[in-house]
Design an enzyme around this catalytic site. Structure first.
Site, PDB file in Angstrom:
ATOM      1  N   ASP A   1      -6.149  -2.833   8.286  1.00 22.15           N
ATOM      2  CA  ASP A   1      -5.690  -3.329   6.984  1.00 22.15           C
ATOM      3  C   ASP A   1      -6.571  -4.509   6.598  1.00 22.15           C
ATOM      4  O   ASP A   1      -6.213  -5.673   6.767  1.00 22.15           O
ATOM      5  CB  ASP A   1      -4.218  -3.751   7.081  1.00 22.15           C
ATOM      6  CG  ASP A   1      -3.581  -3.876   5.710  1.00 22.15           C
ATOM      7  OD1 ASP A   1      -2.470  -4.416   5.627  1.00 22.15           O
ATOM      8  OD2 ASP A   1      -4.202  -3.435   4.725  1.00 22.15           O
TER       9      ASP A   1
ATOM     10  N   ARG B   1     -16.367  -2.479  -1.711  1.00 19.99           N
ATOM     11  CA  ARG B   1     -16.165  -1.109  -2.193  1.00 19.99           C
ATOM     12  C   ARG B   1     -16.186  -1.014  -3.717  1.00 19.99           C
ATOM     13  O   ARG B   1     -16.676  -0.054  -4.292  1.00 19.99           O
ATOM     14  CB  ARG B   1     -14.842  -0.563  -1.645  1.00 19.99           C
ATOM     15  CG  ARG B   1     -14.524   0.842  -2.122  1.00 19.99           C
ATOM     16  CD  ARG B   1     -13.357   1.422  -1.339  1.00 19.99           C
ATOM     17  NE  ARG B   1     -12.905   2.652  -1.959  1.00 19.99           N
ATOM     18  CZ  ARG B   1     -11.851   2.732  -2.759  1.00 19.99           C
ATOM     19  NH1 ARG B   1     -11.137   1.666  -3.024  1.00 19.99           N
ATOM     20  NH2 ARG B   1     -11.500   3.881  -3.295  1.00 19.99           N
TER      21      ARG B   1
ATOM     22  N   LYS C   1     -10.047  12.190  11.609  1.00 20.70           N
ATOM     23  CA  LYS C   1     -11.246  12.690  10.945  1.00 20.70           C
ATOM     24  C   LYS C   1     -11.788  13.891  11.712  1.00 20.70           C
ATOM     25  O   LYS C   1     -11.768  13.903  12.947  1.00 20.70           O
ATOM     26  CB  LYS C   1     -12.343  11.618  10.905  1.00 20.70           C
ATOM     27  CG  LYS C   1     -11.964  10.318  10.245  1.00 20.70           C
ATOM     28  CD  LYS C   1     -13.110   9.321  10.391  1.00 20.70           C
ATOM     29  CE  LYS C   1     -12.784   7.999   9.738  1.00 20.70           C
ATOM     30  NZ  LYS C   1     -13.876   7.007   9.951  1.00 20.70           N
TER      31      LYS C   1
ATOM     32  N   CYS D   1      21.370  -3.352 -23.195  1.00 17.61           N
ATOM     33  CA  CYS D   1      21.538  -4.242 -24.342  1.00 17.61           C
ATOM     34  C   CYS D   1      21.042  -3.489 -25.574  1.00 17.61           C
ATOM     35  O   CYS D   1      19.873  -3.104 -25.638  1.00 17.61           O
ATOM     36  CB  CYS D   1      20.735  -5.520 -24.160  1.00 17.61           C
ATOM     37  SG  CYS D   1      20.668  -6.547 -25.659  1.00 17.61           S
TER      38      CYS D   1
ATOM     39  N   GLU E   1      -8.549   6.928  14.990  1.00 12.74           N
ATOM     40  CA  GLU E   1      -8.802   5.493  15.039  1.00 12.74           C
ATOM     41  C   GLU E   1      -7.686   4.757  14.315  1.00 12.74           C
ATOM     42  O   GLU E   1      -7.009   5.331  13.453  1.00 12.74           O
ATOM     43  CB  GLU E   1     -10.146   5.160  14.382  1.00 12.74           C
ATOM     44  CG  GLU E   1     -10.206   5.514  12.917  1.00 12.74           C
ATOM     45  CD  GLU E   1     -11.607   5.393  12.320  1.00 12.74           C
ATOM     46  OE1 GLU E   1     -11.715   4.922  11.182  1.00 12.74           O
ATOM     47  OE2 GLU E   1     -12.579   5.782  13.000  1.00 12.74           O
TER      48      GLU E   1
ATOM     49  N   CYS F   1      16.642  -9.046 -29.142  1.00 12.52           N
ATOM     50  CA  CYS F   1      16.843  -9.616 -27.808  1.00 12.52           C
ATOM     51  C   CYS F   1      15.531 -10.238 -27.323  1.00 12.52           C
ATOM     52  O   CYS F   1      14.509  -9.548 -27.258  1.00 12.52           O
ATOM     53  CB  CYS F   1      17.300  -8.526 -26.847  1.00 12.52           C
ATOM     54  SG  CYS F   1      17.429  -9.063 -25.131  1.00 12.52           S
TER      55      CYS F   1
ATOM     56  N   GLU G   1     -14.892  -2.332   8.139  1.00  9.16           N
ATOM     57  CA  GLU G   1     -13.690  -2.976   7.623  1.00  9.16           C
ATOM     58  C   GLU G   1     -13.687  -4.432   8.085  1.00  9.16           C
ATOM     59  O   GLU G   1     -13.681  -4.717   9.291  1.00  9.16           O
ATOM     60  CB  GLU G   1     -12.432  -2.268   8.132  1.00  9.16           C
ATOM     61  CG  GLU G   1     -11.179  -2.645   7.402  1.00  9.16           C
ATOM     62  CD  GLU G   1     -10.955  -1.815   6.143  1.00  9.16           C
ATOM     63  OE1 GLU G   1      -9.936  -2.019   5.473  1.00  9.16           O
ATOM     64  OE2 GLU G   1     -11.815  -0.943   5.851  1.00  9.16           O
TER      65      GLU G   1
ATOM     66  N   CYS H   1      24.729  -9.521 -22.916  1.00 12.64           N
ATOM     67  CA  CYS H   1      23.334  -9.599 -22.487  1.00 12.64           C
ATOM     68  C   CYS H   1      22.996 -11.029 -22.080  1.00 12.64           C
ATOM     69  O   CYS H   1      23.226 -11.962 -22.856  1.00 12.64           O
ATOM     70  CB  CYS H   1      22.408  -9.140 -23.614  1.00 12.64           C
ATOM     71  SG  CYS H   1      20.646  -9.350 -23.234  1.00 12.64           S
TER      72      CYS H   1
ATOM     73  N   LYS I   1      -5.968   2.563  11.524  1.00 11.95           N
ATOM     74  CA  LYS I   1      -6.299   2.283  10.126  1.00 11.95           C
ATOM     75  C   LYS I   1      -6.167   0.776   9.904  1.00 11.95           C
ATOM     76  O   LYS I   1      -5.075   0.246   9.738  1.00 11.95           O
ATOM     77  CB  LYS I   1      -5.394   3.047   9.167  1.00 11.95           C
ATOM     78  CG  LYS I   1      -5.810   2.890   7.702  1.00 11.95           C
ATOM     79  CD  LYS I   1      -4.916   3.689   6.786  1.00 11.95           C
ATOM     80  CE  LYS I   1      -5.396   3.567   5.347  1.00 11.95           C
ATOM     81  NZ  LYS I   1      -5.409   2.135   4.892  1.00 11.95           N
TER      82      LYS I   1
ATOM     83  N   CYS J   1      20.409 -12.435 -24.862  1.00  8.88           N
ATOM     84  CA  CYS J   1      20.733 -12.654 -26.278  1.00  8.88           C
ATOM     85  C   CYS J   1      22.230 -12.733 -26.571  1.00  8.88           C
ATOM     86  O   CYS J   1      22.622 -13.036 -27.700  1.00  8.88           O
ATOM     87  CB  CYS J   1      20.101 -11.566 -27.145  1.00  8.88           C
ATOM     88  SG  CYS J   1      20.798  -9.913 -26.864  1.00  8.88           S
TER      89      CYS J   1
ATOM     90  N   SER K   1     -11.648   6.754  -0.902  1.00  2.71           N
ATOM     91  CA  SER K   1     -10.433   6.353  -0.202  1.00  2.71           C
ATOM     92  C   SER K   1      -9.881   7.563   0.545  1.00  2.71           C
ATOM     93  O   SER K   1     -10.415   8.670   0.445  1.00  2.71           O
ATOM     94  CB  SER K   1      -9.398   5.818  -1.188  1.00  2.71           C
ATOM     95  OG  SER K   1      -9.038   6.831  -2.111  1.00  2.71           O
ATOM     96  N   LEU K   2      -8.801   7.376   1.294  1.00  8.69           N
ATOM     97  CA  LEU K   2      -8.243   8.443   2.113  1.00  8.69           C
ATOM     98  C   LEU K   2      -6.932   8.963   1.546  1.00  8.69           C
ATOM     99  O   LEU K   2      -6.092   8.185   1.090  1.00  8.69           O
ATOM    100  CB  LEU K   2      -7.989   7.944   3.543  1.00  8.69           C
ATOM    101  CG  LEU K   2      -9.208   7.570   4.383  1.00  8.69           C
ATOM    102  CD1 LEU K   2      -8.759   7.018   5.728  1.00  8.69           C
ATOM    103  CD2 LEU K   2     -10.110   8.779   4.579  1.00  8.69           C
TER     104      LEU K   2
ATOM    105  N   TYR L   1     -17.198   2.051  11.269  1.00  8.54           N
ATOM    106  CA  TYR L   1     -16.598   3.343  11.616  1.00  8.54           C
ATOM    107  C   TYR L   1     -17.244   4.545  10.941  1.00  8.54           C
ATOM    108  O   TYR L   1     -16.841   5.679  11.196  1.00  8.54           O
ATOM    109  CB  TYR L   1     -15.102   3.339  11.281  1.00  8.54           C
ATOM    110  CG  TYR L   1     -14.774   2.972   9.846  1.00  8.54           C
ATOM    111  CD1 TYR L   1     -14.472   1.660   9.505  1.00  8.54           C
ATOM    112  CD2 TYR L   1     -14.751   3.930   8.848  1.00  8.54           C
ATOM    113  CE1 TYR L   1     -14.162   1.309   8.196  1.00  8.54           C
ATOM    114  CE2 TYR L   1     -14.445   3.595   7.552  1.00  8.54           C
ATOM    115  CZ  TYR L   1     -14.157   2.281   7.233  1.00  8.54           C
ATOM    116  OH  TYR L   1     -13.853   1.929   5.922  1.00  8.54           O
TER     117      TYR L   1
ATOM    118  N   ASP M   1       0.830  -1.203   0.000  1.00  4.59           N
ATOM    119  CA  ASP M   1       0.000   0.000   0.000  1.00  4.59           C
ATOM    120  C   ASP M   1       0.865   1.253   0.000  1.00  4.59           C
ATOM    121  O   ASP M   1       0.525   2.266  -0.613  1.00  4.59           O
ATOM    122  CB  ASP M   1      -0.924   0.015   1.220  1.00  4.59           C
ATOM    123  CG  ASP M   1      -2.059  -0.987   1.085  1.00  4.59           C
ATOM    124  OD1 ASP M   1      -2.794  -1.164   2.062  1.00  4.59           O
ATOM    125  OD2 ASP M   1      -2.206  -1.579   0.006  1.00  4.59           O
TER     126      ASP M   1
ATOM    127  N   LYS N   1       0.297   7.163   7.811  1.00  4.14           N
ATOM    128  CA  LYS N   1       0.741   5.781   7.676  1.00  4.14           C
ATOM    129  C   LYS N   1       2.020   5.520   8.459  1.00  4.14           C
ATOM    130  O   LYS N   1       2.794   6.439   8.747  1.00  4.14           O
ATOM    131  CB  LYS N   1       0.966   5.454   6.187  1.00  4.14           C
ATOM    132  CG  LYS N   1      -0.232   5.722   5.277  1.00  4.14           C
ATOM    133  CD  LYS N   1      -1.327   4.705   5.445  1.00  4.14           C
ATOM    134  CE  LYS N   1      -1.050   3.431   4.697  1.00  4.14           C
ATOM    135  NZ  LYS N   1      -1.103   3.554   3.250  1.00  4.14           N
TER     136      LYS N   1
END
Length: 660
Positions: free
Chosen positions: A117, A136, A291, A424, A113, A430, A175, A408, A115, A411, A83-84, A227, A34, A315
């Site tokens: 997952d 969603r 929020k 290359c 709160e 190739c 969630e 390479c 978050k 090739c 989304s946030l 929530y 994420d 995050k």
């Protein structure tokens, strides 16, 4: 960054984000974290903000997410499930707070709160009884999973009435999570049964809820935390605290760690405190959500097409782990760049098993002095291949320094150095580049050949069925059916998709050729300016620079591409009864009837999709943008047109219906 460099990067970001949207929302098998997705999206938002003329309606920033699956009924949400906005740096949180305080011109109060997952879900109650549930999806509509949701013990089939009468209509957002302990037990059971385990608890929750057989969902101990209220009737609520109290009264489970804050310092303290407890929580979290508490303030703050302006996700940084480099191998990409990749002793980072990591280029390997056998710290920062952060000091004897090969690995061509990169130069000769270019030719913004993904492209090249792009159009069902992974129906589908793509608009064809520096937008501008491929092929650098956004470096790259003898031969073979180009003709730019006009499309059209309508006006010389401004000439409104139509009226822009 120049405007043209920005244009190129924007197209790259859009392609990558669309790819990961599909994997995450439709296929339920994400390849990146994420955090990395957030970084890509934030970079795209920042570039489009700096260069608003490059914003397109089909950009990921102008929509909410991916498309719903076909296996379940499609359900319209009572209100958009946005989304946030997020950041892992405190500066992003501080900017969010400053904007709100400036807008509201007073002190604010936040509800905080964890978050979670997991998988976001809408559940609708009518007269207190569970009526429907949906994932969603694309934010406006999702997959109907009502019967599966009924198997989750934490979801009441009838709302409690002890403390508060249920409203006639209630749409709530929650969630769905799979607790960590249950996740580990589920994976053990799957492996004992010889089945593939889930990568992390979020994937396990999503996979469990998307089972067509509700009995399978019932066998997995899913949990849910509510929530938010998306829509409620006959219930007057003024703050988020009142919302949570009402949810609790109705018997809907809320998170026990929710609290309030009046300042950035309090949010930072909560974030740090929760971070210390993160590994001890029964569920996975990846951040903290702040929020606005006051619901009227939320309405004043409003929302973008993707994010509410009144909420923010702060995050946590990516998890890092230590492992050992088993081997360093060079990997060849579509453009010929050879990247050193560290093959690692597998290690789990945040629920995902990591077995390889990019070393970027030879200078990065030398700077960090990474060698086979070294103990290293790796970071799952979101790339498909995670990154090696650093080498750990050790008393052990070390192997010899890594050196990029002289030839390479795909090739055998002698490699060349260009700055820090090793390339290359064999191009279409190739196999690795050949497969990458083939996949690019069939991509959505090029010929849009459904079924021609990375795996199929590699297979066609390795089996010798496609040596050059023209060979793709000579494939038959008999060629494909014997291949691994193909059956009669899949072979027929691919052949049909290739045949359908053989008549293609010039901009798509130019993009599909993979000309250096030429993305989707530049390809369209070149096609509009020159009108035909032949005119473009013969244009000198001076003529190329007459095209808006094409500078000296890009002009040189385009000219070099068309001057290369091999490229000219490949083009001739493609156009020899294989590909039919749709062109405006030489001088098409001067003949364009809508030259210089700007259109905005809004609402649902009947005859075309909005993308098709936009391509039509662009082919006639106009620009199609995603937002209404004083420079907009026409707003074309279909059924359900909303804020863009109102904005057009406010600015006095001429309004058209689809027929006009």
């Amino acid at each position: 960054m120049t405007e043209e460099e920005a244009r190129k990067r924007i197209e790259e970001l859009r392609d990558e984000i669309r790819h990961h949207d599909y994997l995450y929302y439709v296929e339920n098998r994400p390849e990146i974290s994420d955090e990395r997705y957030d970084e890509l999206f934030r970079e795209l938002e920042e570039l489009e903000e700096e260069y608003p003329e490059l914003v397109r309606e089909d950009s990921p920033t102008q929509r909410v997410g991916g498309e719903p699956l076909d296996e379940f009924p499609t359900v319209e949400h009572a209100a958009p499930m946005l989304s946030l906005a997020s950041d892992k740096e405190p500066e992003g949180l501080e900017r969010f707070d400053e904007r709100l305080r400036e807008l509201l011109d007073r002190e604010v109060r936040y509800v905080l709160e964890p978050k979670l997952d997991g998988l976001s879900l809408e559940i609708v109650y009518e007269d207190g009884v569970l009526d429907r549930a949906a994932t969603r999806g694309d934010g406006r509509r999702g997959e109907g999973v009502t019967e599966n949701v009924k198997t989750i013990a934490a979801v009441p089939l009838r709302l409690r009435t002890d403390d508060r009468d249920p409203p006639p209509f209630l749409s709530v957002r929650g969630e769905v999570v799979l607790p960590v302990q249950e996740f580990e037990q589920l994976n053990e059971r799957l492996m004992e049964e010889g089945k593939e385990p889930f990568a992390n608890p979020r994937n396990a929750a999503a996979g469990s809820l998307r089972q067509l057989d509700p009995r399978i969902t019932a066998s997995r101990p899913l949990d849910i935390y509510f929530y938010d209220i998306l829509e409620v009737r006959s219930e007057e609520l003024t703050t988020q605290e009142e919302v949570l109290e009402a949810l609790r009264d109705w018997g809907l489970k809320i998170n026990e760690l929710v609290t309030t804050a009046d300042s950035i310092d309090e949010i930072l303290h909560y974030h740090a405190e929760l971070g210390e407890r993160r590994d001890d929580l029964p569920y996975e979290i990846d951040g903290v959500v702040a929020k606005l508490d006051d619901l009227e303030d939320r309405r004043r703050a409003g929302a973008t097409s993707r994010h509410p302006r009144w909420a923010f996700a702060y995050k946590y940084p990516p998890r890092k782990e230590v492992t050992r480099v088993l081997k360093i191998v060079p990997s060849v990409g579509r453009t010929g760049v050879v990247t050193p990749v560290a093959m690692l002793r597998p290690v789990e980072i945040g629920g995902v098993t990591v077995a390889r990591a990019t070393l970027h280029n030879r200078e990065e390997v030398e700077r960090k002095d990474i060698r086979e056998g070294d103990r290293v710290r790796i970071q799952r920062a979101g790339d498909v291949i995670p990154q090696v952060v650093e080498r750990l000091e050790s008393d052990e004897d070390r192997s010899e320094r890594f050196r990029m090969p002289g030839e390479c690995p795909s090739c055998g061509t002698e490699l060349v150095e260009r700055g820090p990169f090793t390339l290359c130069p064999n191009g279409f000769g190739c196999p690795a580049q050949k497969a990458g270019r083939l996949q690019h030719l069939g991509s959505r913004d090029a010929l849009d050949i459904e079924g021609l993904g990375e795996e199929t492209a590699r297979l066609l090249v390795s089996e010798g069925l496609v040596e050059e792009p023209a060979d793709l159009f000579d494939l038959s069902m008999e060629d494909l059916e014997p291949l691994e992974g193909f059956a009669r129906k899949s072979a027929e589908n691919l052949v049909t998709a290739i045949e359908r793509s053989s008549r293609v608009e010039l901009p798509r064809f130019l993009y599909g050729l993979g000309i250096p520096e030429v993305g989707v937008t530049v390809a369209r501008d070149l096609a509009r300016h020159f009108g035909s491929l032949e005119t473009l092929r013969e244009a000198d650098e001076e003529a190329l620079q007459e095209v808006s956004g094409v500078g000296p470096r890009m002009a040189e790259a385009i000219r070099d591409f068309f001057d290369a003898e091999e490229n000219r031969r490949i083009l001739d073979d493609l156009l020899d009864d294989r590909v039919e180009l749709i062109e405006t003709g030489p001088g098409g730019r001067e003949e364009s009837p809508l030259e210089g006009l700007t259109f905005v499309f809004t609402g649902s059209l009947e005859r075309w999709t909005r993308r098709e309508a936009r391509e039509l006006v662009e082919a006639a010389g106009a620009r199609a943008t995603s937002s209404v401004s004083g420079e907009t000439d026409f707003v074309v409104a279909g059924e359900g047109a909303g804020s863009k139509l109102e904005r057009g009226r406010e600015l006095g822009v001429e309004l058209l219906d689809e027929e006009a």
